[in-house]
Design an enzyme around this catalytic site. Sequence first.
Site, PDB file in Angstrom:
ATOM      1  N   ASP A 170       0.820  -1.217   0.000  1.00  0.00           N
ATOM      2  CA  ASP A 170       0.000   0.000   0.000  1.00  0.00           C
ATOM      3  C   ASP A 170       0.852   1.266   0.000  1.00  0.00           C
ATOM      4  OD1 ASP A 170      -2.283  -1.682   0.253  1.00  0.00           O
ATOM      5  OD2 ASP A 170      -1.853  -1.830   2.390  1.00  0.00           O
TER       6      ASP A 170
ATOM      7  N   GLN B 269       2.236  -6.072  -3.086  1.00  0.00           N
ATOM      8  CA  GLN B 269       2.612  -6.084  -1.660  1.00  0.00           C
ATOM      9  C   GLN B 269       3.910  -5.280  -1.459  1.00  0.00           C
ATOM     10  OE1 GLN B 269       1.699  -9.552  -2.928  1.00  0.00           O
ATOM     11  NE2 GLN B 269      -0.337  -8.808  -2.510  1.00  0.00           N
TER      12      GLN B 269
ATOM     13  N   LYS C  38       2.055   2.069  -5.088  1.00  0.00           N
ATOM     14  CA  LYS C  38       2.692   1.519  -6.300  1.00  0.00           C
ATOM     15  C   LYS C  38       1.788   1.701  -7.520  1.00  0.00           C
ATOM     16  CE  LYS C  38       3.147  -2.526  -4.485  1.00  0.00           C
ATOM     17  NZ  LYS C  38       2.747  -2.241  -3.103  1.00  0.00           N
TER      18      LYS C  38
ATOM     19  N   GLY D 264      -4.221  -4.732  -4.243  1.00  0.00           N
ATOM     20  CA  GLY D 264      -5.275  -3.828  -4.698  1.00  0.00           C
ATOM     21  C   GLY D 264      -4.690  -2.484  -5.046  1.00  0.00           C
ATOM     22  N   HIS D 265      -4.866  -2.077  -6.290  1.00  0.00           N
ATOM     23  CA  HIS D 265      -4.393  -0.760  -6.720  1.00  0.00           C
ATOM     24  C   HIS D 265      -5.608   0.098  -7.004  1.00  0.00           C
ATOM     25  CE1 HIS D 265      -0.394  -1.989  -6.935  1.00  0.00           C
ATOM     26  NE2 HIS D 265      -0.293  -2.323  -8.195  1.00  0.00           N
TER      27      HIS D 265
END
Length: 429
Positions: free
Chosen positions: A13, A222, A16, A40-41
Amino acid sequence: MPAVVVVGTQWGDEGKGQVTDYLAKQADVVVRYQGGPNAGHTVVVDGEKFELHLVPSGILSGKTCVIGNGVVIDPEILVQEIERLKKSGLDVSCLKVSSRAHLIMPYHRLLDALQEESKGPRKIGTTLKGVGPAYMDKAARTGIRVQDLLEPEEFKEKLGMNLKDKNRIFQYFYGREPMNEEEIARTYLSLGEYLRPFVCDTAVLINDAINQGKRVLFEGAQGTLLDLDHGTYPYVTSSHPVAGGACIGAGIGPNKIDKVVGVVKAYTSRVGDGPFPTEIHDETSSWIREKGREYGTTTGRPRRIGWLDTVMVRYASILSGITGIAITGMGVLAGLSSVKVCVAYRHRGKEIREFPASLSVLNECEPVYRELAGWPELGDRGNVPESYDALHPNAKKYLEFVSEATGLPLVLVSTGRERKSTLEVRRVF
Ligand code: IMP
């Protein structure tokens, strides 16, 4: 410089998504090499918000996007994501999925939940997406791969063998109902048909692209401290977010990587359990959590918050051979009168500068902080500055301090979720 790896230097988080979204515009191919739907992006393009779990964010720039062999794929999630992208009018024909990638099966998701529950207070705090159990089956050589989805008889045989074992565990160990083999086969084989046109030998595709001088971006999921070998084990994920993970998870030689960009959030967050030396529990941490919308993209859990830890970033740097850092989240800290950066740890009166392997030592470490002046806003357009030079002087001092403390040149600064809020300080590609 054709091959660049982007890695998270903290516990994930780090932002990225913004960094890869920015660099993807300059790349020809964007590759995911490890992890799965636990990632999750969130990327905002022209006010439209996209939450991506499996598809690389390069899809938003129309680039060839690859889900490499090292990723564990939940086909239901992947198909939903493709459908969502199609609804927004995006061309998804440039998505390629490795035939060697392993599948997350419904029994992996259930096992993830049951294993967590049985760990009680020593739970990992996983995303419950079945990622750990899928990698366990891969290592046990009982996993089912994307290629099997395209060969129904092979798939059914492997499913039958797996389910016999898993159902025994569910029934006799956990006192649960067994899972229905036919239902899983029907659902998965139809998802396989949907995915068939996307499946190929992605290692060949990626190596061809590199050999032709195309620009290839490897998007780590990650963060380094969640790496199975190098992170805060056992409070880690089951794959290798470090840059070396790209070699195995995409099928490229280490000599093909030209640069490694480490993404550093201007503060630290962690979702899930485990040690966190610079964690803070006060008004400032709540303020940062709300302003930075620090809630898990995948699980919605509130993230734990702390100051930036350069001991950790230096550790991440050596593990991945980081050549430059991208600092994100500067807009979140704007408005604080002062900010802290951890430059070393103190353990039983002794100063240590290396990241300890022992979790009990890490739990006892006290951060040694340097306090720097805060910044009211970043530049002349609020928190979306026009250039690096337009940044508030205190923000620039902070960025320079972090660069010096980590010994790494600054390549990008990202101040928010919007595409326009990323500034390039030095060329990456
Ligand atoms: P798993 O990957 O779901 O097995 O979770 C293992 C650990 O990694 C837990 O602490 C999760 O919260 C953490 N984790 C997994 N993926 C992410 C991510 O994308 N961002 C932040 N933490 C993650």
